[in-house]
Write a protein that holds these residues in place. Structure first.
Motif, PDB file in Angstrom:
ATOM      1  N   THR A   1      -5.627 141.663   2.671  1.00 29.48           N
ATOM      2  CA  THR A   1      -5.473 140.881   1.565  1.00 29.48           C
ATOM      3  C   THR A   1      -4.970 141.566   0.350  1.00 29.48           C
ATOM      4  O   THR A   1      -4.782 142.436   0.250  1.00 29.48           O
ATOM      5  CB  THR A   1      -6.666 139.916   1.287  1.00 29.48           C
TER       6      THR A   1
ATOM      7  N   VAL B   1      -5.699 141.389  -3.635  1.00 28.39           N
ATOM      8  CA  VAL B   1      -6.703 140.870  -4.602  1.00 28.39           C
ATOM      9  C   VAL B   1      -5.940 140.938  -6.055  1.00 28.39           C
ATOM     10  O   VAL B   1      -5.259 141.738  -6.403  1.00 28.39           O
ATOM     11  CB  VAL B   1      -7.789 141.967  -4.598  1.00 28.39           C
TER      12      VAL B   1
ATOM     13  N   GLY C   1      -7.564 135.508  -7.933  1.00 31.34           N
ATOM     14  CA  GLY C   1      -8.753 135.263  -6.569  1.00 31.34           C
ATOM     15  C   GLY C   1      -9.837 135.623  -6.715  1.00 31.34           C
ATOM     16  O   GLY C   1     -10.240 135.837  -8.004  1.00 31.34           O
TER      17      GLY C   1
ATOM     18  N   VAL D   1       1.332 136.112  -4.969  1.00 34.60           N
ATOM     19  CA  VAL D   1       0.425 137.256  -5.078  1.00 34.60           C
ATOM     20  C   VAL D   1       1.042 138.607  -5.166  1.00 34.60           C
ATOM     21  O   VAL D   1       0.440 139.596  -5.662  1.00 34.60           O
ATOM     22  CB  VAL D   1      -0.429 137.071  -3.671  1.00 34.60           C
TER      23      VAL D   1
ATOM     24  N   THR E   1      -0.964 141.441  -7.726  1.00 31.20           N
ATOM     25  CA  THR E   1      -2.194 142.080  -7.261  1.00 31.20           C
ATOM     26  C   THR E   1      -2.763 143.202  -7.972  1.00 31.20           C
ATOM     27  O   THR E   1      -1.827 144.114  -8.843  1.00 31.20           O
ATOM     28  CB  THR E   1      -1.316 142.889  -5.992  1.00 31.20           C
TER      29      THR E   1
ATOM     30  N   THR F   1      -5.316 134.567  -0.599  1.00 34.86           N
ATOM     31  CA  THR F   1      -5.912 135.030  -2.186  1.00 34.86           C
ATOM     32  C   THR F   1      -6.319 133.610  -2.729  1.00 34.86           C
ATOM     33  O   THR F   1      -5.292 132.882  -3.248  1.00 34.86           O
ATOM     34  CB  THR F   1      -4.987 135.806  -2.958  1.00 34.86           C
TER      35      THR F   1
ATOM     36  N   THR G   1     -12.699 131.303  -0.598  1.00 40.20           N
ATOM     37  CA  THR G   1     -12.807 132.512   0.166  1.00 40.20           C
ATOM     38  C   THR G   1     -14.043 132.878   1.098  1.00 40.20           C
ATOM     39  O   THR G   1     -13.691 133.011   2.193  1.00 40.20           O
ATOM     40  CB  THR G   1     -12.635 133.792  -0.854  1.00 40.20           C
TER      41      THR G   1
END
Length: 276
Positions: free
Chosen positions: A7, A9, A13, A56, A60, A255, A261
């Motif tokens: 993923t 992050v 998120g 995203v 990040t 995200t 999630t």
């Protein structure tokens, strides 16, 4: 069969520490993080996924900072990158960051690397996209010297330094496993020369994955441990991937906020439970 998630992050998120706890509670084996240091405003390189570059990519977190946060609240979860863009990173900082997280986590790091795709981003780091593969190869060789020798030195065409001290050293011996991403001939040659494991992508044709897996088994006795990345939440596809005999399947995790999630992780865990 082991199961992981890969993923991005971001600040929009779930936090990496909360994500890590949730993964460990649900029996996942590893958390694998993507990275981009920045995204140039003027970008000509097309995104390999097609269409507009997802949000995203712009937001990040640094993967090693995020993994350190994850390490602090977990005890068994493996902590990795899929992939770190080593060709555009400072070699000595990477050696220290990976070794630091490995020590702070008690030896749980998986170091996944790839050549990258965003040429404008590479150039901002002073990396020539045309020679990034050769540079990556030398950095992989050099970082292993920094991890394993008290007085490390390296002399290559792209990386060159006289003896240096570099601590901490990783907990894992001889070093954290290096997983190489990609299915191209250059990536596979890199894997056989420098890698301990392979990070193929699930979007690769299944027949091609089978062919490459068999070829790698012929090239290296016992084969190469593989973590199949970016697997969708699809029971039919998962059954096919399990038949490949990979070490680990890594689901793509969007995200999104924490509550969303956690619901998705519950669904993924239920799917994975059928094959654990």
């Amino acid at each position: 069969m082991k199961f992981a998630v890969n993923t991005f992050v971001t600040d929009e998120g779930i936090r990496p520490d909360r994500l890590a706890v949730a993964l460990e509670e649900r029996g996942f084996d590893a958390l694998l993080l993507a990275e981009h240091s920045h995204i140039p405003v003027k970008r000509e390189t097309p995104w390999p996924g097609g269409g507009e570059l997802p949000r995203v990519y712009y937001r990040t977190y640094d993967p090693f900072v995020a993994l350190a946060a994850a390490a602090a609240v977990t005890s068994t979860l493996r902590l990795g990158t899929a992939v770190a863009l080593l060709a555009q990173r400072d070699l000595f900082q990477v050696a220290k960051e990976v070794a630091s997280v490995d020590r702070l986590s008690g030896g749980r790091v998986l170091f996944g690397v790839g050549a990258g795709w965003n040429r404008e981003e590479m150039r901002n780091h002073g990396t020539d996209p045309r020679t990034r593969g050769a540079l990556l190869d030398e950095k992989l060789a050099a970082v292993k010297e920094l991890w394993t020798r008290d007085e490390a030195e390296f002399h290559g065409s792209h990386v060159d330094f006289d003896p240096v001290f570099s601590w901490p050293k990783p907990v894992q011996r001889p070093h954290p496993p290096v997983y190489v991403g990609g299915e191209s001939p250059a990536a596979l040659a890199r894997l056989l020369r420098y890698g301990d494991g392979w990070l193929p992508r699930a979007r690769t044709d299944l027949a091609e994955l089978r062919r490459l897996s068999a070829w790698l088994a012929d090239q290296r006795e016992g084969g190469v441990p593989a973590t199949l990345c970016s697997v969708p939440m699809d029971a039919g596809k998962l059954a096919e991937y399990v038949e490949l005999g990979v070490e680990r399947v890594s689901f793509t995790l969007p995200t999104v906020p924490e509550a969303d999630t956690l619901r998705q992780l519950d669904q993924l865990a239920a799917l994975a439970d059928e094959y654990r």
